[in-house]
Design an enzyme around this catalytic site. Structure first.
Site, PDB file in Angstrom:
ATOM      1  N   ASN A   1       2.083 -12.357   0.997  1.00 44.09           N
ATOM      2  CA  ASN A   1       2.723 -12.006   2.212  1.00 44.09           C
ATOM      3  C   ASN A   1       1.935 -10.922   3.270  1.00 44.09           C
ATOM      4  OD1 ASN A   1       5.085 -11.749   4.132  1.00 44.09           O
ATOM      5  ND2 ASN A   1       5.013  -9.550   3.067  1.00 44.09           N
TER       6      ASN A   1
ATOM      7  N   THR B   1       0.715  -1.279  -0.079  1.00 47.77           N
ATOM      8  CA  THR B   1      -0.140   0.041  -0.003  1.00 47.77           C
ATOM      9  C   THR B   1       0.884   1.356   0.151  1.00 47.77           C
ATOM     10  OG1 THR B   1      -0.417  -0.439   2.385  1.00 47.77           O
ATOM     11  CG2 THR B   1      -2.214  -0.742   0.911  1.00 47.77           C
TER      12      THR B   1
ATOM     13  N   ILE C   1       9.221 -13.098  14.212  1.00 54.65           N
ATOM     14  CA  ILE C   1      10.285 -12.569  13.543  1.00 54.65           C
ATOM     15  C   ILE C   1      10.725 -11.216  13.853  1.00 54.65           C
ATOM     16  CG2 ILE C   1      11.082 -12.249  10.907  1.00 54.65           C
ATOM     17  CD1 ILE C   1      10.643 -15.362  11.921  1.00 54.65           C
TER      18      ILE C   1
ATOM     19  N   SER D   1       1.000 -18.401   9.538  1.00 54.39           N
ATOM     20  CA  SER D   1       1.724 -17.800  10.634  1.00 54.39           C
ATOM     21  C   SER D   1       1.694 -18.763  11.678  1.00 54.39           C
ATOM     22  CB  SER D   1       1.074 -16.534  11.488  1.00 54.39           C
ATOM     23  OG  SER D   1       1.217 -16.540  12.669  1.00 54.39           O
TER      24      SER D   1
ATOM     25  N   TYR E   1      -6.867 -12.874  13.452  1.00 52.57           N
ATOM     26  CA  TYR E   1      -5.750 -13.206  12.474  1.00 52.57           C
ATOM     27  C   TYR E   1      -5.218 -14.782  12.522  1.00 52.57           C
ATOM     28  CZ  TYR E   1      -0.712 -12.448  11.361  1.00 52.57           C
ATOM     29  OH  TYR E   1       0.357 -12.316  10.896  1.00 52.57           O
ATOM     30  N   ALA E   2      -5.698 -15.437  13.573  1.00 55.19           N
ATOM     31  CA  ALA E   2      -5.380 -16.931  13.651  1.00 55.19           C
ATOM     32  C   ALA E   2      -6.556 -17.577  12.618  1.00 55.19           C
ATOM     33  CB  ALA E   2      -5.424 -17.247  15.072  1.00 55.19           C
ATOM     34  N   ALA E   3      -7.598 -17.197  12.762  1.00 54.56           N
ATOM     35  CA  ALA E   3      -8.653 -17.763  11.744  1.00 54.56           C
ATOM     36  C   ALA E   3      -8.144 -17.532  10.272  1.00 54.56           C
ATOM     37  CB  ALA E   3      -9.962 -17.090  11.906  1.00 54.56           C
ATOM     38  N   ALA E   4      -7.746 -16.206   9.974  1.00 52.55           N
ATOM     39  CA  ALA E   4      -7.271 -16.085   8.687  1.00 52.55           C
ATOM     40  C   ALA E   4      -6.198 -16.861   8.162  1.00 52.55           C
ATOM     41  CB  ALA E   4      -7.024 -14.656   8.633  1.00 52.55           C
ATOM     42  N   LYS E   5      -5.035 -16.930   9.151  1.00 50.65           N
ATOM     43  CA  LYS E   5      -4.129 -17.745   8.688  1.00 50.65           C
ATOM     44  C   LYS E   5      -4.013 -19.067   8.869  1.00 50.65           C
ATOM     45  CE  LYS E   5      -1.018 -14.043   8.357  1.00 50.65           C
ATOM     46  NZ  LYS E   5      -0.487 -13.934   7.157  1.00 50.65           N
TER      47      LYS E   5
END
Lengths: 245, 77
Positions: free
Chosen positions: A87, A38, A185, A139, A152-156
């Protein structure tokens, strides 16, 4: 070691630490790279430091139309599209009980739905070419869960299931679809943690340190290479032993 | 046989590796010509390119036989 000469790679989130390292690694192996993100300024900066074979392709991943147009733009700019690295990702952390539907929807849209759209856009040219590499950056939390990151966990995790399904469908056409699942990281995202949080995390990492963006990039480079042609539907965990899956 | 039929047959023969005389009006891509579901998607992609048309997904699903393909393309042109 791995030679990507003549291959064209599109990397989303290339303005971030991990994305920049991925683009640099693919470029170093001889690939032409399309840098998407972006924020244009860091993309231009990265392109300038890479020199030849680097194209800036700004895109807002929450804009469906822009996402659908991105593979075409990448092909026009680079002359082909052989490797896609999804990514880009955002976080909207909150305790699940306080998580708004908007925070949920935004994270799913950018992290999972845009990945689906880009995969869809690249599968066609890859099927024609009988060669392709899709690498989705998942992730560790997609596998382990993490408090405050239900969205976030659901998406990953969704990314992993989607990648495996696509991998089944296109394997016979020389296209592989894999995930790389980073642990902690050292990037701008983890810089925001305070010392106490950091030492708490380090205590859970057998390697005793955070990972480097280049260590994620190396995993991506391998999966993008011709040598990894028999690896598909896999998730490569790069997490210093934090979760041995 | 029309020009469209010949061009469609050529694509089918090349893509599925079948004998030309097997590609008849009622030949089903999947049941008679050994295509898998991904082959049918690729055939549609090849038709789109050859004839410069767009075949939406819901229409593509109705193209099951060689005859279906020829008819659809003729109408779309």
């Amino acid at each position: 070691m791995f030679d990507l000469t003549g291959k064209c790679a599109l990397v989303t989130g290339a303005s971030g630490g991990i994305g920049g390292a991925i683009a640099t690694a693919l470029h170093g192996a001889g690939a032409t790279v399309g840098l998407s993100g972006t924020r244009t300024a860091p993309l231009e900066e990265l392109a300038a430091s890479l020199g030849d074979r680097a194209h800036v392709l700004p895109c807002n991943l929450s804009d469906a139309e822009a996402v659908n147009a991105l593979p075409k733009q990448a092909i026009e700019a680079m002359g082909g599209l052989d490797i896609l690295v999804n990514n880009a990702g955002i976080t909207r952390d909150n305790l699940f009980m306080r998580m708004s539907e908007e925070d949920w929807a935004q994270v799913l849209e950018v992290n999972l739905t845009s990945t689906m759209r880009l995969c869809k856009g690249v599968v066609r040219p890859m099927m024609k070419a009988r060669w392709g590499r899709i690498i989705n950056i998942s992730s560790i939390v997609g596998a382990t869960g993490n408090p405050g990151q239900a969205n976030y966990a659901a998406a990953k995790a969704g990314m992993v299931g989607m990648s495996k399904s696509i991998a089944y469908e296109v394997a016979s056409r020389g296209i592989t679809v894999n995930c790389v699942a980073p642990g902690f990281i050292a990037t701008a995202m983890t810089d925001k943690l305070n010392d106490e949080q950091k030492s708490g995390i380090l205590g859970q990492i057998p390697a005793g340190r955070m990972g480097e963006a280049e260590e994620i990039a190396a995993a991506v480079l391998y999966l993008a290479s011709p040598e990894a042609g028999y690896v598909t539907g896999a998730t490569l965990h790069v997490n210093g032993g934090m979760a041995m899956l | 046989m029309s020009d469209v039929a010949d061009r469609v047959r050529k694509i089918v023969v090349e893509h599925l590796g079948v004998e030309e005389d097997k590609v008849v009006e009622n030949a089903s891509f999947i049941d008679d010509l050994g295509a898998d579901s991904l082959d049918t998607v690729e055939l549609v992609m090849a038709f789109e390119e050859e004839f410069g048309i767009e075949i939406p997904d819901d229409a593509a699903e109705t193209i099951q036989t060689f005859g279906d393909a020829v008819r659809f393309i003729k109408e779309a042109q």
